[in-house]
Scaffold this motif. Structure first.
Motif, PDB file in Angstrom:
ATOM      1  N   THR A 255       4.360  -0.130  -6.549  1.00 16.16           N
ATOM      2  CA  THR A 255       3.932  -0.485  -7.912  1.00 16.16           C
ATOM      3  C   THR A 255       3.765   0.780  -8.746  1.00 16.16           C
ATOM      4  O   THR A 255       4.198   0.853  -9.898  1.00 16.16           O
ATOM      5  N   THR A 256       3.153   1.799  -8.145  1.00 18.53           N
ATOM      6  CA  THR A 256       2.950   3.085  -8.827  1.00 18.53           C
ATOM      7  C   THR A 256       4.297   3.638  -9.293  1.00 18.53           C
ATOM      8  O   THR A 256       4.455   4.027 -10.460  1.00 18.53           O
TER       9      THR A 256
ATOM     10  N   GLY B  95       0.801  -1.221   0.000  1.00 18.77           N
ATOM     11  CA  GLY B  95       0.000   0.000   0.000  1.00 18.77           C
ATOM     12  C   GLY B  95       0.833   1.269   0.000  1.00 18.77           C
ATOM     13  O   GLY B  95       0.297   2.373  -0.131  1.00 18.77           O
TER      14      GLY B  95
ATOM     15  N   ARG C 198      -6.810  -6.291   3.968  1.00 20.85           N
ATOM     16  CA  ARG C 198      -6.143  -4.995   4.222  1.00 20.85           C
ATOM     17  C   ARG C 198      -5.571  -4.956   5.634  1.00 20.85           C
ATOM     18  O   ARG C 198      -4.463  -4.518   5.855  1.00 20.85           O
TER      19      ARG C 198
ATOM     20  N   THR D 212      -8.609  -2.535  -3.620  1.00 21.08           N
ATOM     21  CA  THR D 212      -8.497  -3.840  -4.292  1.00 21.08           C
ATOM     22  C   THR D 212      -8.685  -5.017  -3.342  1.00 21.08           C
ATOM     23  O   THR D 212      -8.882  -6.135  -3.796  1.00 21.08           O
TER      24      THR D 212
ATOM     25  N   GLY E 234       3.069   2.294  -2.250  1.00 18.03           N
ATOM     26  CA  GLY E 234       3.138   2.941  -3.567  1.00 18.03           C
ATOM     27  C   GLY E 234       4.254   2.429  -4.455  1.00 18.03           C
ATOM     28  O   GLY E 234       4.575   3.064  -5.459  1.00 18.03           O
TER      29      GLY E 234
ATOM     30  N   GLN F 141      -7.899   3.310  -0.062  1.00 15.67           N
ATOM     31  CA  GLN F 141      -8.135   4.064  -1.302  1.00 15.67           C
ATOM     32  C   GLN F 141      -7.901   3.200  -2.538  1.00 15.67           C
ATOM     33  O   GLN F 141      -8.596   3.332  -3.544  1.00 15.67           O
ATOM     34  N   ARG F 142      -6.914   2.278  -2.457  1.00 15.13           N
ATOM     35  CA  ARG F 142      -6.640   1.410  -3.608  1.00 15.13           C
ATOM     36  C   ARG F 142      -7.867   0.555  -3.925  1.00 15.13           C
ATOM     37  O   ARG F 142      -8.138   0.268  -5.090  1.00 15.13           O
TER      38      ARG F 142
ATOM     39  N   ARG G 207      -4.105   4.542   2.210  1.00 20.59           N
ATOM     40  CA  ARG G 207      -3.774   4.149   0.825  1.00 20.59           C
ATOM     41  C   ARG G 207      -4.289   2.751   0.517  1.00 20.59           C
ATOM     42  O   ARG G 207      -4.751   2.484  -0.594  1.00 20.59           O
ATOM     43  N   LEU G 208      -4.207   1.858   1.514  1.00 16.02           N
ATOM     44  CA  LEU G 208      -4.751   0.506   1.294  1.00 16.02           C
ATOM     45  C   LEU G 208      -6.260   0.593   1.055  1.00 16.02           C
ATOM     46  O   LEU G 208      -6.803  -0.112   0.204  1.00 16.02           O
TER      47      LEU G 208
END
Ligand code: ADP
Ligand code: 5GP
Length: 225
Positions: free
Chosen positions: A16-17, A12, A142, A136, A14, A133-134, A130-131
């Protein structure tokens, strides 16, 4: 000579981003595609995000010596095959491994010249948001990832470079200067460890975390996600 980079981060944060941005800007950097027994998430493409395999197939790959490294992360197996690294090296590209801290330690034992980078969230509350907000992962997954982040941060001393992902553009600039320009992270190793300590401390003191612990407890249970 191809370079090998490990970029790790609590789930979470970032990574990957940031890594995808780097790989799309620089065609000589390629992200290694791991094998995993995790179920695909929405948006995951087999052979691109991961090679999604069964536990039996993964076990066969371990038994036959096909894995450079592998680990049990959040109750699923993840691993890097020798073949994948060779595929990238044959193209004379640099290899970027997006793996966890256990994987980083295995790689360092086999390839001590590997450049290792740890990306950290600005605060653990931000990590939780962020977890969320993602969007997924279900809540139990989470929560498990969030609690396990503490152990990853505790193992931060393994890494050479530390980046705080407070702002995507700024953090990306730092990642680029380490990987492309060969510079050291803005933070020294000692400063990186201090940031890890601050985040560990937040696990004890954050009101948000107390609230979440009261709601969900600290028992991770047999959650696979
Ligand atoms: P990881 O690969 O480390 O698990 P992701 O790259 O999937 O993390 O990012 C998790 C979420 O946080 C995504 O929704 C992403 O868009 C968002 N994100 C990443 N970096 C930042 C940042 N600096 N500020 C705000 N949101 C961010
Ligand atoms: P996710 O399920 O969010 O894609 O990844 C979960 C965790 O598994 C992340 O910390 C990621 O770095 C780690 N991971 C992904 N691939 C590998 C791998 O090949 N080896 C190891 N050791 N960890 C991996």
């Amino acid at each position: 000579m191809n370079k090998l980079f490990v970029v790790s981060a609590p789930s979470g944060t970032g990574k990957t981003t940031l890594n995808n941005r780097l790989a799309s800007e620089f065609s000589n950097i390629e992200i290694s595609v791991s094998q995993t027994t995790r179920k695909p998430r929405e948006g995951d493409v087999n052979g691109v995000s991961y090679h999604f395999v069964t536990v039996d197939v993964f076990q066969c790959m371990i038994d036959s010596g096909e894995m450079l490294e592998w680990a049990d992360v959040f109750g699923n197996f993840y691993g890097t095959s020798h073949k994948e690294i060779q595929r990238i090296m044959d193209k004379k590209h640099d290899v970027l491994l997006e793996i966890d801290v256990q994987g980083c330690m295995s790689i360092l034992r086999r390839k001590p010249q590997t450049i290792t980078i740890f990306i950290l969230p600005p605060s653990i509350e931000t990590l939780w948001h962020r977890l969320e907000q993602r969007g997924t992962d279900p809540l139990n997954v989470r929560w498990r990832r969030f609690l396990e982040a503490k152990h990853e941060i505790d193992a931060g001393h393994v890494y050479e470079h530390f980046i705080v992902n407070d702002n995507v553009d700024r953090a990306y600039g730092e990642l680029k200067s380490i990987i492309i320009d060969g510079k050291h992270s803005t933070h020294s190793h000692q400063e990186g460890l201090d940031i890890c300590r601050k985040l560990m401390n937040e696990y004890q003191t954050s009101p948000l975390l107390q609230d979440l612990k009261n709601k969900f407890g600290e028992d991770l249970g047999p959650v696979h996600g």
